[in-house]
Design an enzyme around this catalytic site. Structure first.
Site, mmCIF file in Angstrom:
data_model
loop_
_atom_site.group_PDB
_atom_site.id
_atom_site.type_symbol
_atom_site.label_atom_id
_atom_site.label_comp_id
_atom_site.label_asym_id
_atom_site.label_seq_id
_atom_site.Cartn_x
_atom_site.Cartn_y
_atom_site.Cartn_z
ATOM 1 C CG HIS A 79 -43.999 -29.385 -74.043
ATOM 2 N ND1 HIS A 79 -44.281 -28.101 -74.112
ATOM 3 C CD2 HIS A 79 -44.914 -30.112 -73.937
ATOM 4 C CE1 HIS A 79 -46.134 -27.987 -73.862
ATOM 5 N NE2 HIS A 79 -46.299 -29.196 -73.745
ATOM 6 C CB CYS A 106 -47.877 -32.547 -73.073
ATOM 7 S SG CYS A 106 -47.715 -34.021 -74.532
#
Length: 568
Positions: free
Chosen positions: A422, A441
């Site tokens: 992301h 992440c």
């Protein structure tokens, strides 16, 4: 055929039929006894999977496999060449192979010993096809928390074994059945080049002195040639004039210089001499071996297009047609919230995503602004802003916007870890050399360009992506087809010249892997298809993980549920 010869053959078959039937029955009974226990061994030799071997022989009507000495010799040659892949021949029962390849080795064996020998040879083949396609070790057994991979499919292993035995050339089949990605090829090449340094024992270093160039002659040139020969292609013929710096030696020097990132001018100056005289470093060789093992965990049946996240190097690469076409810096999980190693398929992107705050972060939050929505976990009522610390009552969602923790786009490959790629508003972090800073992440430095690369369609260019983002509404966009995403933790990686970059083991995973890789493997986690007749409705497809110590039989125990990683 003369009738008398025909009659003799028929008589011989009639004599042998009871013996063969007895052998088949005894072999079947032996294999049946290996199906259930946790680990199996014959004469102290551990078997990788008793159940798989039983099914493999059942498909061959429980007939002996290793009746041709040439077949045993071919497998032995494959096993003895396995160090080129980072293994040791002992991983594949090399002592048994060497013993049984001897002329008339089976003559003195009893029927049961002959059957045991056949099974051990089949296990050597099983181990080779398993280790080269999926890795010697089960990544989940190595580290259940941070590694993930499905059990190995039994039918794939049996197909490889059957293909090897049915092929006219067993060695050629085993060498050609896999299509290796370039990054595996590069590190394998580097391993073999580095292992060549071990062959330098007894060869004096090249003494310091004036730079050596093409046309020079003397003992320093002869030493230079000998060291390069031992470091490189052992099959290349030696020169009839070893003390002459000729065209062939010049080409070898240039190749060596490129590999070590030196000026590739063919001039052997101080820097090149220092590199050629570098002593053998066994520790670096071991690091290359364990990283080849890591690569094998996820590379099977990989398409030519994929996303490669190089976690330990803080980079992500888009690969098309087997080559890197674009790269970007990334931020990965911190040491206490590591990015796991696994493979999955990306199927969609989300522009202007919301962010559901993980409980681990929510516990540390106090009052939040109206850019956050508090959702009552019991009633579903929503509140703009408020005290977010009561994680038992509220779920906290950050609305889309430039300050959203996920930035303006996220790349989704649904997985049990809830880990994805992301954007991020914290752009300054990409300027750091060490970027293990997230909650697990992978944050991408240039996400809109990555979105354009992955959508790979004329109607999704930078202008349209910018328009969608400016609209501030959440938008889901599917890829035309799922794209594999590989999250690899590699502490050694090579380029096309064989130059190896060794990375910091920021997660501290190397030591345990190196220890386990040096030990014998007692079993594998293998998935078997359920019976066709009446499969249990809730059957677990995976067959186990390694057992603590070998018995005289082996099985694969059930595998438990693994890591789920919170959103970043």
């Amino acid at each position: 055929m003369p009738f008398s010869v025909y009659l003799r053959l028929v008589s011989l078959l009639l004599i042998l039929m009871p013996v063969l039937a007895s052998a088949n029955t005894l072999l079947g009974n032996t294999l049946d006894s290996l199906r259930e226990p946790k680990t199996a061994a014959l004469d102290g030799v551990p078997l990788l999977s008793g159940r798989l071997l039983a099914e493999f022989y059942a498909q061959r009507d429980n007939a002996l496999v290793w009746t041709d000495p040439a077949r045993i010799d071919a497998l032995l040659q494959v096993v003895e060449a396995s160090p080129a892949e980072g293994f040791v021949p002992e991983d594949f029962h090399v002592a048994t192979l060497r013993l049984l390849r001897e002329p008339r080795a089976f003559d003195a064996l009893s029927e049961s010993a002959r059957i045991a020998a056949d099974i051990k040879l089949s296990d050597a083949l099983l181990r080779y096809v398993h280790h080269t396609r999926f890795g010697k070790l089960d990544p989940v057994a190595v580290d259940r928390k941070w590694n993930d991979r499905a059990p190995v499919p039994a039918e794939r292993l049996i197909a490889d074994m059957r293909g090897a035995l049915e092929a006219a050339d067993l060695q050629a089949f085993l060498a050609s059945r896999l299509s290796y990605p370039f990054w595996y090829e590069h590190l394998r090449q580097a391993l073999n080049q580095s292992a060549g340094a071990a062959r330098l024992a007894g060869v004096p270093p090249v003494p310091p002195g004036p730079a050596l160039v093409k046309g020079n002659r003397g003992p320093r040139v002869a030493l230079l040639r000998e060291r390069l020969h031992r470091l490189g292609d052992q099959g290349a013929p030696l020169s009839a004039t070893p003390d002459l710096f000729d065209d062939a030696l010049h080409a070898e020097v240039v190749t060596f210089q490129r590999r070590f990132k030196l000026s590739a001018d063919g001039v052997v100056g101080p820097a090149t001499i220092a590199a050629i005289n570098t002593p053998f470093d066994a520790r670096k060789v071991e690091r290359m071996r364990i990283n080849l093992e890591r690569m094998r965990w996820l590379y099977d049946d990989l398409s030519a297009d994929y996303v490669f996240v190089d976690v330990a190097n803080y980079m992500a690469h888009v690969v098309r047609d087997g080559d890197i076409v674009w790269s970007t810096r990334v931020v990965v999980g911190a040491e206490d919230a590591q990015t796991p190693m696994f493979r999955d398929n990306m199927d969609h992107l989300v522009f202007n995503p919301t962010w559901t705050v993980p409980i681990s972060i929510q516990k540390k939050m106090g009052k939040v602004s109206a850019s956050y929505t508090l959702v009552d976990r019991q009633t579903g009522r929503k509140f703009s802003g408020g005290d977010a610390s009561n994680y038992k009552r509220y779920r906290v969602i950050q609305q889309p916007g430039p300050r959203n923790a996920l930035g303006q786009v996220k790349f989704m490959f649904p997985n049990r870890h809830s880990v994805y790629l992301h954007d991020t508003p914290s752009k300054a972090l990409f300027g750091r050399s060490t970027r293990a800073l997230s909650h697990g992440c992978v944050r991408v430095q240039n996400p809109t360009r990555l979105a354009e690369m992955l959508l790979n369609r004329p109607d999704w260019d930078q202008a349209r992506i910018a328009t969608v983002i400016q609209g501030e509404r959440t938008r889901y966009v599917n890829l035309d087809r799922p794209l594999p995403v590989l999250l690899y933790y590699l502490t050694a990686k090579a380029d096309e010249q064989g130059a190896v970059s060794f990375r910091s083991d920021v997660y501290g995973r190397d030591q345990r892997l190196q220890e386990l890789f040096a030990e014998p493997v007692l079993s594998a986690r293998i998935a078997f298809e359920p019976p066709v007749t009446a499969p249990p409705p809730d059957a677990e497809p995976a067959d186990g993980e390694e057992a603590d110590r070998p018995l005289q039989v082996n099985t694969e125990s059930q595998n438990g549920v693994r890591l789920t990683q919170a959103d970043d």
